[in-house]
Design a protein around this motif. Structure first.
Motif, PDB file in Angstrom:
ATOM      1  N   PRO A   6       0.810  -1.242   0.000  1.00 37.76           N
ATOM      2  CA  PRO A   6       0.000   0.000   0.000  1.00 37.76           C
ATOM      3  C   PRO A   6       0.831   1.274   0.000  1.00 37.76           C
ATOM      4  N   ASN A   7       2.053   1.226   0.566  1.00 41.13           N
ATOM      5  CA  ASN A   7       2.897   2.421   0.604  1.00 41.13           C
ATOM      6  C   ASN A   7       3.783   2.549  -0.627  1.00 41.13           C
ATOM      7  N   ARG A   8       3.603   1.600  -1.568  1.00 40.08           N
ATOM      8  CA  ARG A   8       4.347   1.604  -2.823  1.00 40.08           C
ATOM      9  C   ARG A   8       5.862   1.694  -2.598  1.00 40.08           C
ATOM     10  N   LEU A   9       6.333   0.861  -1.659  1.00 43.09           N
ATOM     11  CA  LEU A   9       7.770   0.820  -1.394  1.00 43.09           C
ATOM     12  C   LEU A   9       8.474   0.142  -2.567  1.00 43.09           C
ATOM     13  N   ASN A  10       9.625   0.674  -2.944  1.00 42.46           N
ATOM     14  CA  ASN A  10      10.338   0.067  -4.060  1.00 42.46           C
ATOM     15  C   ASN A  10      11.105  -1.181  -3.598  1.00 42.46           C
ATOM     16  N   PHE A  11      11.667  -1.898  -4.556  1.00 42.92           N
ATOM     17  CA  PHE A  11      12.332  -3.185  -4.283  1.00 42.92           C
ATOM     18  C   PHE A  11      13.447  -3.040  -3.249  1.00 42.92           C
ATOM     19  N   PHE A  12      14.277  -2.024  -3.381  1.00 43.93           N
ATOM     20  CA  PHE A  12      15.437  -1.863  -2.492  1.00 43.93           C
ATOM     21  C   PHE A  12      15.011  -1.493  -1.072  1.00 43.93           C
ATOM     22  N   THR A  13      13.958  -0.702  -0.954  1.00 42.98           N
ATOM     23  CA  THR A  13      13.449  -0.348   0.380  1.00 42.98           C
ATOM     24  C   THR A  13      12.898  -1.574   1.087  1.00 42.98           C
ATOM     25  N   ARG A  14      12.194  -2.425   0.331  1.00 49.68           N
ATOM     26  CA  ARG A  14      11.647  -3.648   0.928  1.00 49.68           C
ATOM     27  C   ARG A  14      12.765  -4.576   1.394  1.00 49.68           C
ATOM     28  N   ILE A  15      13.823  -4.705   0.590  1.00 45.23           N
ATOM     29  CA  ILE A  15      14.968  -5.535   0.974  1.00 45.23           C
ATOM     30  C   ILE A  15      15.631  -4.972   2.229  1.00 45.23           C
ATOM     31  N   TRP A  16      15.744  -3.651   2.314  1.00 48.86           N
ATOM     32  CA  TRP A  16      16.354  -3.008   3.494  1.00 48.86           C
ATOM     33  C   TRP A  16      15.531  -3.314   4.746  1.00 48.86           C
ATOM     34  N   ILE A  17      14.209  -3.222   4.623  1.00 52.68           N
ATOM     35  CA  ILE A  17      13.327  -3.495   5.766  1.00 52.68           C
ATOM     36  C   ILE A  17      13.456  -4.957   6.204  1.00 52.68           C
ATOM     37  N   GLN A  18      13.483  -5.873   5.246  1.00 55.95           N
ATOM     38  CA  GLN A  18      13.608  -7.293   5.569  1.00 55.95           C
ATOM     39  C   GLN A  18      14.934  -7.586   6.279  1.00 55.95           C
ATOM     40  N   ASN A  19      16.018  -6.977   5.801  1.00 60.63           N
ATOM     41  CA  ASN A  19      17.325  -7.158   6.435  1.00 60.63           C
ATOM     42  C   ASN A  19      17.346  -6.557   7.831  1.00 60.63           C
ATOM     43  N   PHE A  20      16.702  -5.403   7.982  1.00 60.97           N
ATOM     44  CA  PHE A  20      16.638  -4.756   9.288  1.00 60.97           C
ATOM     45  C   PHE A  20      15.890  -5.625  10.295  1.00 60.97           C
ATOM     46  N   ARG A  21      14.780  -6.220   9.863  1.00 65.93           N
ATOM     47  CA  ARG A  21      13.981  -7.064  10.747  1.00 65.93           C
ATOM     48  C   ARG A  21      14.778  -8.293  11.193  1.00 65.93           C
ATOM     49  N   ALA A  22      15.480  -8.925  10.246  1.00 65.82           N
ATOM     50  CA  ALA A  22      16.275 -10.106  10.569  1.00 65.82           C
ATOM     51  C   ALA A  22      17.404  -9.756  11.540  1.00 65.82           C
ATOM     52  N   LYS A  23      18.070  -8.632  11.299  1.00 69.76           N
ATOM     53  CA  LYS A  23      19.163  -8.202  12.171  1.00 69.76           C
ATOM     54  C   LYS A  23      18.642  -7.854  13.564  1.00 69.76           C
ATOM     55  N   ASN A  24      17.501  -7.176  13.609  1.00 77.55           N
ATOM     56  CA  ASN A  24      16.905  -6.784  14.883  1.00 77.55           C
ATOM     57  C   ASN A  24      16.501  -8.006  15.709  1.00 77.55           C
ATOM     58  N   LEU A  25      15.974  -9.034  15.023  1.00 78.83           N
ATOM     59  CA  LEU A  25      15.583 -10.273  15.703  1.00 78.83           C
ATOM     60  C   LEU A  25      16.801 -10.942  16.325  1.00 78.83           C
ATOM     61  N   LEU A  26      17.885 -11.026  15.569  1.00 77.54           N
ATOM     62  CA  LEU A  26      19.109 -11.658  16.060  1.00 77.54           C
ATOM     63  C   LEU A  26      19.718 -10.880  17.218  1.00 77.54           C
ATOM     64  N   ILE A  27      19.716  -9.560  17.133  1.00 73.91           N
ATOM     65  CA  ILE A  27      20.256  -8.718  18.218  1.00 73.91           C
ATOM     66  C   ILE A  27      19.493  -8.953  19.509  1.00 73.91           C
ATOM     67  N   ASN A  28      18.160  -8.995  19.420  1.00 72.36           N
ATOM     68  CA  ASN A  28      17.339  -9.203  20.617  1.00 72.36           C
ATOM     69  C   ASN A  28      17.509 -10.605  21.182  1.00 72.36           C
ATOM     70  N   TYR A  29      17.730 -11.579  20.299  1.00 75.26           N
ATOM     71  CA  TYR A  29      17.990 -12.939  20.778  1.00 75.26           C
ATOM     72  C   TYR A  29      19.281 -12.973  21.582  1.00 75.26           C
ATOM     73  N   LYS A  30      20.336 -12.379  21.037  1.00 79.30           N
ATOM     74  CA  LYS A  30      21.641 -12.390  21.709  1.00 79.30           C
ATOM     75  C   LYS A  30      21.602 -11.657  23.045  1.00 79.30           C
ATOM     76  N   LYS A  31      20.761 -10.628  23.147  1.00 81.10           N
ATOM     77  CA  LYS A  31      20.624  -9.888  24.405  1.00 81.10           C
ATOM     78  C   LYS A  31      20.064 -10.758  25.520  1.00 81.10           C
ATOM     79  N   ASN A  32      19.294 -11.776  25.148  1.00 83.23           N
ATOM     80  CA  ASN A  32      18.611 -12.607  26.132  1.00 83.23           C
ATOM     81  C   ASN A  32      19.331 -13.921  26.435  1.00 83.23           C
TER      82      ASN A  32
END
Length: 207
Positions: A6-32
């Motif tokens: 719906p926000n008409r995000l382009n291909f590179f923005t979507r890839i950036w968001i997906q990478n950010f989510r994966a990195k954020n998940l791993l960071i929070n796992y390591k914190k715990n």
């Protein structure tokens, strides 16, 4: 208006968001992550990769792994730690990072004597040294059964009824698990061969 994007995000923005989510998940796992000793008694609970049918729909009421952990914690004496290890593929950029909230690790750490360990820990070593293994419908149940460890399962798996595997119920108690008579590998092999003879058909998964 595109309901998928719906926000008409382009291909590179979507890839950036997906990478950010994966990195954020791993960071929070390591914190715990917490320390533990293989020399102590513990129960091993490997997390399932999500989203996948092994939890939903096969997990039934326990499709939420937190519910399974809560019931396992009630079953096991509080002085015995429950070791939790994440499925390594959960940190993949695509589906894995969307199947788990980073807050999930904070949530399970609120349970008494739960210890999240690094994904670099060997699952086979964790099974071999564990007092009990538990999973919803994971193949860790079969691995523990073959290795001579009792496993408590919460969901509906194709290997229900396998020797050394106990299905959770409200009536199940800790002493019943500890006193369970372990079957040797011959019984496990016989069970699996019977399953093959009765229920399998010749086929091809991917031509």
């Amino acid at each position: 208006y595109n309901p998928i994007n719906p926000n008409r995000l382009n291909f590179f923005t979507r890839i950036w968001i997906q990478n950010f989510r994966a990195k954020n998940l791993l960071i929070n796992y390591k914190k715990n992550i917490k320390t533990f000793s293989y020399d102590d008694d513990y129960v091993y609970f490997p997390l399932h990769y999500e989203p996948e049918r092994t939890t939903n729909p096969d997990g039934g009421f326990f499709h939420d792994q937190f519910i399974a952990l809560c019931n396992l914690r009630k079953l096991i004496p509080e002085e015995i730690p429950i070791i939790v290890k994440e499925h390594q593929t959960q940190f993949l950029v695509l589906r894995g990072s969307r199947g788990r909230s980073p807050l999930f690790y904070n949530l399970i750490n609120n349970l008494k004597n739960i210890r999240i360990v690094s994904t670099s820990e060997s699952s086979l070593k964790l099974i071999n040294r564990a007092l009990i293994v538990s999973t919803i419908t994971g193949t860790a149940a079969l691995e523990s059964a073959i290795l001579g460890k009792v496993c408590v399962t919460f969901g509906s798996a194709w290997f229900d009824g396998c020797p050394n595997i106990i299905k959770w119920s409200k009536k199940l108690n800790y002493n019943e698990i500890i006193q369970y008579k372990i079957s040797d590998f011959k019984n496990i092999k016989e069970y699996l061969l019977n399953k093959k003879d009765k229920f399998t058909v010749v086929g091809c998964q991917n031509g």
